[in-house]
Design a protein around this motif. Structure first.
Motif, PDB file in Angstrom:
ATOM      1  N   ALA A  36       0.743  -1.222  -0.097  1.00 46.26           N
ATOM      2  CA  ALA A  36       0.029  -0.195  -0.047  1.00 46.26           C
ATOM      3  C   ALA A  36       1.036   1.269  -0.165  1.00 46.26           C
ATOM      4  O   ALA A  36       1.872   1.270   0.839  1.00 46.26           O
ATOM      5  CB  ALA A  36      -0.777   0.131   1.257  1.00 46.26           C
ATOM      6  N   TYR A  37       0.504   2.129  -0.947  1.00 47.02           N
ATOM      7  CA  TYR A  37       1.297   3.296  -0.925  1.00 47.02           C
ATOM      8  C   TYR A  37       0.223   4.534  -0.782  1.00 47.02           C
ATOM      9  O   TYR A  37      -0.870   4.317  -1.344  1.00 47.02           O
ATOM     10  CB  TYR A  37       2.032   3.634  -2.249  1.00 47.02           C
ATOM     11  CG  TYR A  37       3.047   2.285  -2.391  1.00 47.02           C
ATOM     12  CD1 TYR A  37       4.512   2.628  -2.082  1.00 47.02           C
ATOM     13  CD2 TYR A  37       2.730   1.066  -2.928  1.00 47.02           C
ATOM     14  CE1 TYR A  37       5.362   1.596  -2.021  1.00 47.02           C
ATOM     15  CE2 TYR A  37       3.853   0.091  -2.913  1.00 47.02           C
ATOM     16  CZ  TYR A  37       5.015   0.376  -2.484  1.00 47.02           C
ATOM     17  OH  TYR A  37       6.007  -0.527  -2.402  1.00 47.02           O
ATOM     18  N   LEU A  77       0.378   6.183  -8.613  1.00 46.00           N
ATOM     19  CA  LEU A  77       0.304   7.504  -7.988  1.00 46.00           C
ATOM     20  C   LEU A  77       1.175   8.533  -8.497  1.00 46.00           C
ATOM     21  O   LEU A  77       0.833   9.456  -8.509  1.00 46.00           O
ATOM     22  CB  LEU A  77       0.625   7.271  -6.402  1.00 46.00           C
ATOM     23  CG  LEU A  77      -0.534   6.496  -5.644  1.00 46.00           C
ATOM     24  CD1 LEU A  77       0.064   6.113  -4.238  1.00 46.00           C
ATOM     25  CD2 LEU A  77      -1.819   7.385  -5.458  1.00 46.00           C
ATOM     26  N   LEU A  78       2.602   7.896  -8.853  1.00 42.22           N
ATOM     27  CA  LEU A  78       3.429   8.750  -9.572  1.00 42.22           C
ATOM     28  C   LEU A  78       2.735   9.452 -10.781  1.00 42.22           C
ATOM     29  O   LEU A  78       3.026  10.442 -10.912  1.00 42.22           O
ATOM     30  CB  LEU A  78       4.655   7.897  -9.699  1.00 42.22           C
ATOM     31  CG  LEU A  78       5.482   7.403  -8.548  1.00 42.22           C
ATOM     32  CD1 LEU A  78       6.695   6.637  -8.907  1.00 42.22           C
ATOM     33  CD2 LEU A  78       6.252   8.927  -7.970  1.00 42.22           C
ATOM     34  N   THR A  79       2.327   8.452 -11.616  1.00 37.78           N
ATOM     35  CA  THR A  79       1.808   8.863 -12.891  1.00 37.78           C
ATOM     36  C   THR A  79       0.805   9.864 -12.977  1.00 37.78           C
ATOM     37  O   THR A  79       0.452  10.729 -13.577  1.00 37.78           O
ATOM     38  CB  THR A  79       1.521   7.647 -13.840  1.00 37.78           C
ATOM     39  OG1 THR A  79       2.624   6.819 -13.742  1.00 37.78           O
ATOM     40  CG2 THR A  79       1.066   7.749 -15.188  1.00 37.78           C
ATOM     41  N   VAL A  80      -0.252   9.162 -12.118  1.00 37.85           N
ATOM     42  CA  VAL A  80      -1.687   9.944 -12.176  1.00 37.85           C
ATOM     43  C   VAL A  80      -1.685  11.412 -11.649  1.00 37.85           C
ATOM     44  O   VAL A  80      -2.141  12.243 -12.167  1.00 37.85           O
ATOM     45  CB  VAL A  80      -2.816   9.145 -11.449  1.00 37.85           C
ATOM     46  CG1 VAL A  80      -3.987  10.053 -11.261  1.00 37.85           C
ATOM     47  CG2 VAL A  80      -3.001   7.958 -12.143  1.00 37.85           C
ATOM     48  N   PHE A  81      -0.898  11.498 -10.794  1.00 42.30           N
ATOM     49  CA  PHE A  81      -0.651  12.823  -9.888  1.00 42.30           C
ATOM     50  C   PHE A  81       0.535  13.741 -10.494  1.00 42.30           C
ATOM     51  O   PHE A  81       1.090  14.507  -9.760  1.00 42.30           O
ATOM     52  CB  PHE A  81      -0.825  12.676  -8.473  1.00 42.30           C
ATOM     53  CG  PHE A  81      -1.806  12.228  -8.048  1.00 42.30           C
ATOM     54  CD1 PHE A  81      -3.114  13.235  -8.182  1.00 42.30           C
ATOM     55  CD2 PHE A  81      -2.391  10.936  -7.684  1.00 42.30           C
ATOM     56  CE1 PHE A  81      -4.501  12.490  -7.572  1.00 42.30           C
ATOM     57  CE2 PHE A  81      -3.343  10.563  -7.240  1.00 42.30           C
ATOM     58  CZ  PHE A  81      -4.734  11.386  -7.407  1.00 42.30           C
ATOM     59  N   ASP A  82       1.405  13.101 -11.268  1.00 41.34           N
ATOM     60  CA  ASP A  82       2.589  13.780 -11.907  1.00 41.34           C
ATOM     61  C   ASP A  82       3.627  13.996 -10.706  1.00 41.34           C
ATOM     62  O   ASP A  82       4.041  15.024 -10.736  1.00 41.34           O
ATOM     63  CB  ASP A  82       2.324  14.926 -12.604  1.00 41.34           C
ATOM     64  CG  ASP A  82       3.447  15.506 -13.685  1.00 41.34           C
ATOM     65  OD1 ASP A  82       4.237  14.526 -14.048  1.00 41.34           O
ATOM     66  OD2 ASP A  82       3.444  16.485 -13.793  1.00 41.34           O
ATOM     67  N   GLN A  83       4.045  13.147 -10.035  1.00 39.02           N
ATOM     68  CA  GLN A  83       4.921  13.276  -8.917  1.00 39.02           C
ATOM     69  C   GLN A  83       6.107  12.606  -9.132  1.00 39.02           C
ATOM     70  O   GLN A  83       6.346  11.599  -9.876  1.00 39.02           O
ATOM     71  CB  GLN A  83       4.313  12.576  -7.715  1.00 39.02           C
ATOM     72  CG  GLN A  83       2.952  13.474  -7.333  1.00 39.02           C
ATOM     73  CD  GLN A  83       3.151  14.889  -6.801  1.00 39.02           C
ATOM     74  OE1 GLN A  83       3.958  15.300  -6.138  1.00 39.02           O
ATOM     75  NE2 GLN A  83       2.232  15.868  -7.285  1.00 39.02           N
ATOM     76  N   ASP A  84       7.317  12.990  -8.266  1.00 44.17           N
ATOM     77  CA  ASP A  84       8.448  12.361  -8.366  1.00 44.17           C
ATOM     78  C   ASP A  84       8.495  11.307  -6.920  1.00 44.17           C
ATOM     79  O   ASP A  84       7.457  11.251  -6.113  1.00 44.17           O
ATOM     80  CB  ASP A  84       9.670  13.553  -8.001  1.00 44.17           C
ATOM     81  CG  ASP A  84       9.561  14.125  -6.680  1.00 44.17           C
ATOM     82  OD1 ASP A  84       9.208  13.699  -5.594  1.00 44.17           O
ATOM     83  OD2 ASP A  84       9.754  15.334  -6.729  1.00 44.17           O
ATOM     84  N   ILE A  85       9.482  10.214  -7.199  1.00 44.55           N
ATOM     85  CA  ILE A  85       9.391   9.166  -6.228  1.00 44.55           C
ATOM     86  C   ILE A  85       9.358   9.525  -4.793  1.00 44.55           C
ATOM     87  O   ILE A  85       8.730   8.951  -4.092  1.00 44.55           O
ATOM     88  CB  ILE A  85      10.801   8.328  -6.591  1.00 44.55           C
ATOM     89  CG1 ILE A  85      10.658   7.759  -7.852  1.00 44.55           C
ATOM     90  CG2 ILE A  85      10.714   7.224  -5.659  1.00 44.55           C
ATOM     91  CD1 ILE A  85      11.965   7.135  -8.420  1.00 44.55           C
ATOM     92  N   VAL A 134       5.744   9.994  -2.861  1.00 45.02           N
ATOM     93  CA  VAL A 134       4.921   8.960  -2.835  1.00 45.02           C
ATOM     94  C   VAL A 134       5.403   7.990  -1.693  1.00 45.02           C
ATOM     95  O   VAL A 134       6.625   7.428  -1.669  1.00 45.02           O
ATOM     96  CB  VAL A 134       4.626   7.915  -3.881  1.00 45.02           C
ATOM     97  CG1 VAL A 134       3.863   6.659  -3.501  1.00 45.02           C
ATOM     98  CG2 VAL A 134       3.958   8.971  -5.088  1.00 45.02           C
ATOM     99  N   LYS A 135       4.903   7.519  -0.511  1.00 51.45           N
ATOM    100  CA  LYS A 135       5.064   7.148   0.716  1.00 51.45           C
ATOM    101  C   LYS A 135       4.503   5.635   0.737  1.00 51.45           C
ATOM    102  O   LYS A 135       3.322   5.565   0.127  1.00 51.45           O
ATOM    103  CB  LYS A 135       5.216   7.854   1.687  1.00 51.45           C
ATOM    104  CG  LYS A 135       5.815   9.314   1.844  1.00 51.45           C
ATOM    105  CD  LYS A 135       5.532  10.074   3.015  1.00 51.45           C
ATOM    106  CE  LYS A 135       6.270  11.438   2.791  1.00 51.45           C
ATOM    107  NZ  LYS A 135       5.874  12.314   3.875  1.00 51.45           N
TER     108      LYS A 135
END
Length: 638
Positions: A260-261, A278-286, A289-290
């Protein structure tokens, strides 16, 4: 290799922290949360294709208006169909003037999924009857918002029967006996108790009845509800839930078996079973996401606050290694490195099997989930070959200048040769119902690359895992033999699967494992058939003990043999009897120590070693052998 092992399941949960009109003004859509939910689920479609479900809770709805919604589907393309139908309903509301897309209150009032708290679930069916009623989320309704509960999860409980009996001893009359139902009712029981505790305390203080619900919502201790509920659970789980008041949670088992993240900013809190969506959908860096920590619950309160609560004291971490080998998407940066390491770890044993003759070997992979490991194997082979060339050049320089002929022999020959041998025809449908005809058709799901393999070549094919060996025998080896190689070597990035899983993977019947079949046949062939009856007798004694006092008796089936003994027997068992090609087939499995070196943070290996992380797993393993011996089919944990 085409023995599809199924995973239970994929979750997505979204909590919008701003009013709906904020997202319409900033992102151009009042359905921002609904659209993101679809994307989170679509990016996890690898985790479940048997069904899908979504749920929604709307915050602060006026009395008399619905605030909790659910939809589930078993259609072939359940995810797309479900969202498409909801959007059709939404578009119809727009045409009829019921909702105005630029006026958020109208959308929230009339569209079921125009809310702030949204949940999604992708299902692989691994227990119970399989109808739309089996799809998550499950819901428990009440006139009190604080008692309304919706749950969805990626889990299996090993003690479903005991949990079911516990409900009965309380005086309940449960209709279903699935683990999902028992989890829903267990949380619901303690949710009711917390509600009643607060209600009576507030009433006794003289608080007016119409003010009590708001106070209950503010004072409810959801973490304690989860602690009391989880005390009786034995299994691997990630459970997502929503309460009618708007609280939401994601809870993970204390061993971290199931993943789970989460991601949060000032606009949103989102959860998923994998990091990459989560990285892709919200355009985030590693780093954004925790991971939800084992034994913890991430609780999003109705006011949007995020709390990290320890629910069960974390235990030795045994996260499922199959997540890294097979299930999770390979574009996660850590998983990509790990799968390459798994492929590279097979290098030395493969080199030995081909007598270090790279010149007459062709390397490939099947299925696509083994592709990344294949790249790791090729890279490791090239590194080995470069080392050989370097040493040869240094040695040759001692005797004088290097000639062109010598350099050609040293450098240009004996390099690893990789080819794409099998091509999957994604459009081919296995519509033939008769088993004989169906097997024939399955052998054509893959087509072969012709002209790159010669009769002197050894074909080395990398696989992610070999479970039952059925597809190897019925189709894959027939496909790989078409170009007439000298020999076929199948190398599995996973070790031999010897023991049942009961924490979420559909691998529960011992008799179906090709490694188990091989061991049983070897016992019979070597005059040690009595061991089978002895193991049955010891298993019968063990299952009468408390679960935490049982030991894994099934190990005795494998003890007389080496890994190589069993691998050779597996190669014989999967060799098609009607194969026109008569070359040899060899099978190599990953070693346990190499697995742990490649995937150090995911030590869950019970299906390979029999080292179960919870007492329920050991008990189910013993029961699985009893079922095998007594010729009873079906999952042990149902």
């Amino acid at each position: 290799m085409g023995d599809p092992i199924k995973h239970e399941c994929g979750i997505a949960l979204i909590r919008l922290r701003k009013p709906l009109q904020y997202y319409e003004q900033k992102y151009g859509s009042v359905l921002y949360g609904f659209n993101k939910l679809f994307l989170l689920m679509e990016k996890q479609h690898n985790r479940g294709q048997d069904g899908a479900g979504i749920g929604c809770v709307k915050l602060d709805m006026p009395l008399g208006q619905a605030y909790m919604f659910r939809d589930r589907s078993l259609e072939t393309s359940a995810l797309n169909d479900m969202f498409k139908e909801q959007l059709k309903t939404y578009d119809k509301m727009i045409r009829n003037g019921v909702v105005i897309p630029t006026y958020a209150p109208s959308v929230k009032q009339h569209f079921d999924y125009g809310g702030e708290v949204l949940m999604g679930h992708l299902r692989y069916g691994t227990s119970g009857s399989f109808t739309s009623r089996s799809c998550h989320p499950y819901i428990r309704r009440s006139n009190w918002p604080t008692r309304n509960l919706m749950v969805a999860g990626n889990f299996n409980m090993t003690n479903v029967a005991e949990l079911h009996q516990a409900l009965i001893r309380r005086g309940q009359h449960p209709i279903f006996d699935t683990d999902t139902q028992t989890i829903l009712e267990e949380i619901g029981f303690w949710l009711d108790a917390e509600h009643d505790r607060l209600y009576h305390a507030l009433r006794d203080l003289g608080m007016p009845g119409d003010e009590i619900p708001k106070q209950i919502a503010e004072k409810m201790h959801l973490a304690e509800v989860l602690r009391l509920s989880a005390k009786v659970w034995d299994g691997g789980y990630t459970i997502a839930g929503m309460i009618g008041i708007g609280d939401a949670f994601v809870l993970r088992d204390p061993q971290g078996i199931r993943p789970a993240y989460y991601f949060e900013n000032d606009e949103i809190v989102a959860f998923a079973s994998e990091r990459v969506p989560l990285l892709t959908v919200f355009d985030q860096d590693i780093g954004s996401v925790k991971e939800v920590q084992p034994g913890h619950a991430m609780i999003v309160r109705a006011n949007g606050d995020l709390q990290d609560e320890v629910i069960i004291e974390p235990r030795k971490r045994t996260s499922c290694s199959f997540e890294r080998i097979y299930f999770s998407r390979g574009n996660d940066p850590d998983i990509y490195k790990e799968r390459q390491a798994l492929g590279g770890a097979l290098r030395d044993r493969i080199l030995k099997q081909i007598d270090y003759d790279l010149e007459n070997a062709v390397f490939s992979y099947i299925p696509n989930t083994a592709e990344i490991a294949y790249y790791g194997l090729l890279r490791s082979l090239r590194e080995w070959r470069r080392g050989e060339v370097k040493r040869a050049i240094l040695e040759a320089q001692k005797t004088g200048p290097l000639s062109e002929e010598l350099l050609d022999n040293l450098i240009l020959k004996n390099w690893p040769r990789g080819e794409k041998i099998a091509h999957k025809d994604a459009k081919l449908r296995t519509f033939i119902s008769q088993e004989k005809g169906r097997s024939k058709l399955v052998s054509h799901v893959y087509d072969i690359t012709y002209g790159v393999i010669h009769p002197k070549d050894i074909l080395v094919v990398l696989d992610d895992s070999i479970v039952r060996g059925t597809t190897l025998r019925e189709s894959t080896l027939k496909i790989l033999s078409r170009p007439n190689p000298r020999k076929i070597i199948v190398a599995s990035t996973a070790p031999q699967i010897r023991y049942p899983d009961c924490y979420g993977i559909d691998m529960s019947e011992l008799g179906k494992f090709i490694a188990f079949q091989a061991a049983i046949e070897l016992l019979k062939e070597t005059g040690r058939k009595d061991i089978i009856a002895e193991v049955y007798a010891t298993c019968c004694r063990e299952v009468k003990k408390p679960k935490d006092q049982q030991t894994n008796c099934v190990r005795a089936i494998y003890d007389p043999f080496t890994e190589e003994d069993i691998s050779k027997r597996i190669a014989q068992l999967v060799y098609p009897k009607d194969l026109e090609w008569k070359g040899p087939v060899e099978i190599i499995f990953q070693r346990i120590e190499d697995l742990h070196t490649a995937i150090p943070a995911h030590a869950g290996d019970w299906y390979f070693t029999g080292n179960y992380p919870t007492p329920g797993g050991t008990s189910i393993c013993n029961q699985a052998f009893i079922n095998f011996y007594e010729n009873r089919s079906g999952r042990t944990y149902e």
